[in-house]
Design a protein around this motif. Structure first.
Motif, mmCIF file in Angstrom:
data_model
loop_
_atom_site.group_PDB
_atom_site.id
_atom_site.type_symbol
_atom_site.label_atom_id
_atom_site.label_comp_id
_atom_site.label_asym_id
_atom_site.label_seq_id
_atom_site.Cartn_x
_atom_site.Cartn_y
_atom_site.Cartn_z
ATOM 1 N N ASN A 187 43.594 -0.174 -11.529
ATOM 2 C CA ASN A 187 44.751 -1.045 -11.333
ATOM 3 C C ASN A 187 45.338 -1.504 -12.664
ATOM 4 O O ASN A 187 46.538 -1.737 -12.766
ATOM 5 C CB ASN A 187 44.357 -2.264 -10.490
ATOM 6 N N LEU A 188 44.536 -1.635 -13.672
ATOM 7 C CA LEU A 188 44.879 -2.064 -15.032
ATOM 8 C C LEU A 188 45.156 -3.558 -15.141
ATOM 9 O O LEU A 188 45.221 -4.099 -16.242
ATOM 10 C CB LEU A 188 46.078 -1.283 -15.598
ATOM 11 N N ASP A 189 45.351 -4.245 -14.016
ATOM 12 C CA ASP A 189 45.506 -5.709 -14.032
ATOM 13 C C ASP A 189 46.610 -6.153 -14.983
ATOM 14 O O ASP A 189 46.465 -7.118 -15.736
ATOM 15 C CB ASP A 189 44.188 -6.375 -14.432
ATOM 16 N N SER B 38 40.488 -3.053 -9.455
ATOM 17 C CA SER B 38 40.661 -4.020 -10.528
ATOM 18 C C SER B 38 39.398 -4.118 -11.380
ATOM 19 O O SER B 38 38.283 -4.194 -10.863
ATOM 20 C CB SER B 38 40.985 -5.398 -9.940
ATOM 21 N N ALA B 39 39.607 -4.126 -12.700
ATOM 22 C CA ALA B 39 38.485 -4.339 -13.614
ATOM 23 C C ALA B 39 38.177 -5.821 -13.774
ATOM 24 O O ALA B 39 37.021 -6.205 -13.973
ATOM 25 C CB ALA B 39 38.795 -3.726 -14.982
ATOM 26 N N GLU C 273 32.009 -1.808 -10.335
ATOM 27 C CA GLU C 273 31.122 -1.601 -9.187
ATOM 28 C C GLU C 273 31.273 -0.187 -8.634
ATOM 29 O O GLU C 273 30.285 0.464 -8.263
ATOM 30 C CB GLU C 273 31.420 -2.633 -8.103
ATOM 31 N N ALA C 274 32.514 0.298 -8.574
ATOM 32 C CA ALA C 274 32.744 1.656 -8.084
ATOM 33 C C ALA C 274 32.073 2.682 -8.992
ATOM 34 O O ALA C 274 31.446 3.646 -8.519
ATOM 35 C CB ALA C 274 34.237 1.928 -7.984
ATOM 36 N N ASP D 142 36.048 3.649 -22.597
ATOM 37 C CA ASP D 142 34.959 3.270 -23.502
ATOM 38 C C ASP D 142 33.919 2.418 -22.780
ATOM 39 O O ASP D 142 32.719 2.500 -23.080
ATOM 40 C CB ASP D 142 35.517 2.502 -24.703
ATOM 41 N N ASP D 143 34.372 1.601 -21.835
ATOM 42 C CA ASP D 143 33.456 0.735 -21.087
ATOM 43 C C ASP D 143 32.671 1.512 -20.041
ATOM 44 O O ASP D 143 31.451 1.317 -19.890
ATOM 45 C CB ASP D 143 34.255 -0.386 -20.428
#
Length: 422
Positions: A142-144, A157-158, A165-166, A206-207
């Motif tokens: 989503n990039l929020d 959403s991050a 979680e996904a 990266d995360d």
């Protein structure tokens, strides 16, 4: 490009309106777009957005040019397969996918981008017990972000942890692998907005891939395409060109991953590729004077051309019959459609001479027009292309009333249903 005589003969045979395809323009758009990005980041590829235009001739050309088929439904997936696109060359996006559609994509090995935790739950159930090669799954992010004051409804959403979680759940599945990331929003089409997306996707990668790099980063679509001056002067912003988009986005990936060996950059530029690859011709059938305005009613309709009503007048060329003079109209004219809806206005406040029998050719109508043209009052117009010898080839025919009625179940003289009627 066309004479009045050429188009008049065509329109006589198809009911007064037709889309005219330009595959050469589509081909050139693809080559220029890819060339711009590959100049900065060679590992760039495109997906042809079926929802923007699923004319089979365009889809086949896209496959011939090496593009992915980007689909958002089981119907579009089946179209791609019917046209011979391999499963592994299909990108399956979309916020709502049925269990059966997911099963087909997983069994075939399509590039499947998960849009929600609920969808991932169905995918996990389908994969349970399978001994096949691991399914390569992508996550739609989503990039929020705020896009000109708006937020997207697509993806995970991050900021609330759903995206992480996904990723965790996929890594726990014995027959699945997290392969890449996807995002899409068309609220902001500026080059700067796409740079923001690219930077956000690199940070997320990266995360989520701390010990490596994703197989692909897909930035979706929404890119502007080529526009003539008549369209540009009506916009409130200066649309970027292909080179501007490439210069804003591709160096971000090159800086992070280098120009060799990095993740595949995938783009899905629907409007940017097909908008100017279709024109629309219709004939003026009636001209009349009304209090305060002049109306030219045509055999076309705005419902064939605009998925979302707006005040923009599409570029329009007026072809006059041979021998007709170039007299000036005393009053502005609204060009309208054949339907019985007041909002069916194709071009407002036209200041050029328009008379009965004139043929109007509208440009930049290739995106979200053909795929949404309804069989409302009349069946949808056909799509044709002009061959080099001047003959017209039909790419999509106009349905007859008999063909249209064939999709319904009914019996002559059948009593009306009165169930629930007081």
């Amino acid at each position: 490009m066309y004479t009045w005589d050429e188009l008049n003969s065509l329109l006589d045979s198809v009911g007064g309106a037709a889309f005219i395809g330009r595959l050469d323009i589509y081909r050139g758009n693809v080559q220029r777009f890819l060339g711009a990005f590959r100049g900065h980041y060679p590992n760039t590829n495109l997906g042809h957005s079926y929802k923007t235009n699923y004319l089979p001739a365009l889809c086949v050309e896209a496959d011939r040019l090496g593009l992915y088929a980007e689909v958002v439904s089981g119907m579009e997936y089946q179209i791609a397969r019917t046209l011979g696109v391999p499963h592994e060359r299909i990108i399956f996006n979309g916020p709502v996918k049925t269990r059966d559609e997911l099963d087909v994509a997983l069994s075939g090995g399509a590039m499947l981008n998960i849009d929600s935790l609920d969808e991932l739950e169905v995918v996990a159930d389908l994969l349970s017990g399978r001994a096949a090669p691991p399914a390569e799954l992508g996550l739609r992010c989503n990039l929020d972000m705020q896009w000109q004051g708006k937020t997207s409804r697509f993806g995970l959403s991050a900021s609330n942890g759903d995206l992480q979680e996904a990723a965790r759940r996929i890594r726990q599945l014995p027959h699945a692998r997290l392969a890449g990331l996807h995002c899409h929003s068309s609220f902001d089409r500026s080059a700067e907005a796409y740079a923001d997306r690219a930077q956000a996707m690199v940070r997320i990668a990266d995360d989520l891939f701390p010990e490596g790099r994703p197989g692909y980063l897909d930035l979706g679509g929404g890119f502007c395409g080529n526009m003539p001056p008549a369209l540009l002067e009506q916009l409130s912003f200066d649309p970027p060109g292909f080179e501007q988009y490439a210069a804003a986005v591709a160096p971000i990936l090159a800086a992070r991953y280098g120009t060799q060996g990095g993740p595949q950059l995938i783009l899905e530029p629907g409007v940017g590729m097909v908008a100017d690859a279709l024109q629309y011709a219709c004939r003026v059938e009636v001209v009349k004077q009304l209090p305060g305005r002049r109306v030219a009613a045509t055999a076309g309709s705005v419902s064939h051309l605009k998925i979302v009503p707006n005040a923009i007048n599409l570029p329009m060329e007026v072809l006059r019959p041979p021998g007709r003079g170039g007299e000036e109209d005393a009053e502005a004219t609204d060009v309208t459609g054949f339907t019985c809806l007041e909002h069916d206005v194709i071009f407002r406040d036209c200041r050029r001479p328009i008379a009965r029998g004139d043929i109007l050719v509208f440009s930049n109508v290739g995106a979200y027009s053909l795929v949404t043209a309804p069989p409302f009052i009349r069946t949808a117009p056909p799509v044709v292309v002009r061959e080099r010898d001047g003959r017209w080839q039909t790419l999509m025919r106009k349905l007859s009333v008999e063909e249209f009625m064939g999709q319904f179940t009914w019996e002559r003289g059948q009593a009306p249903c009165t169930e629930g009627v007081e």
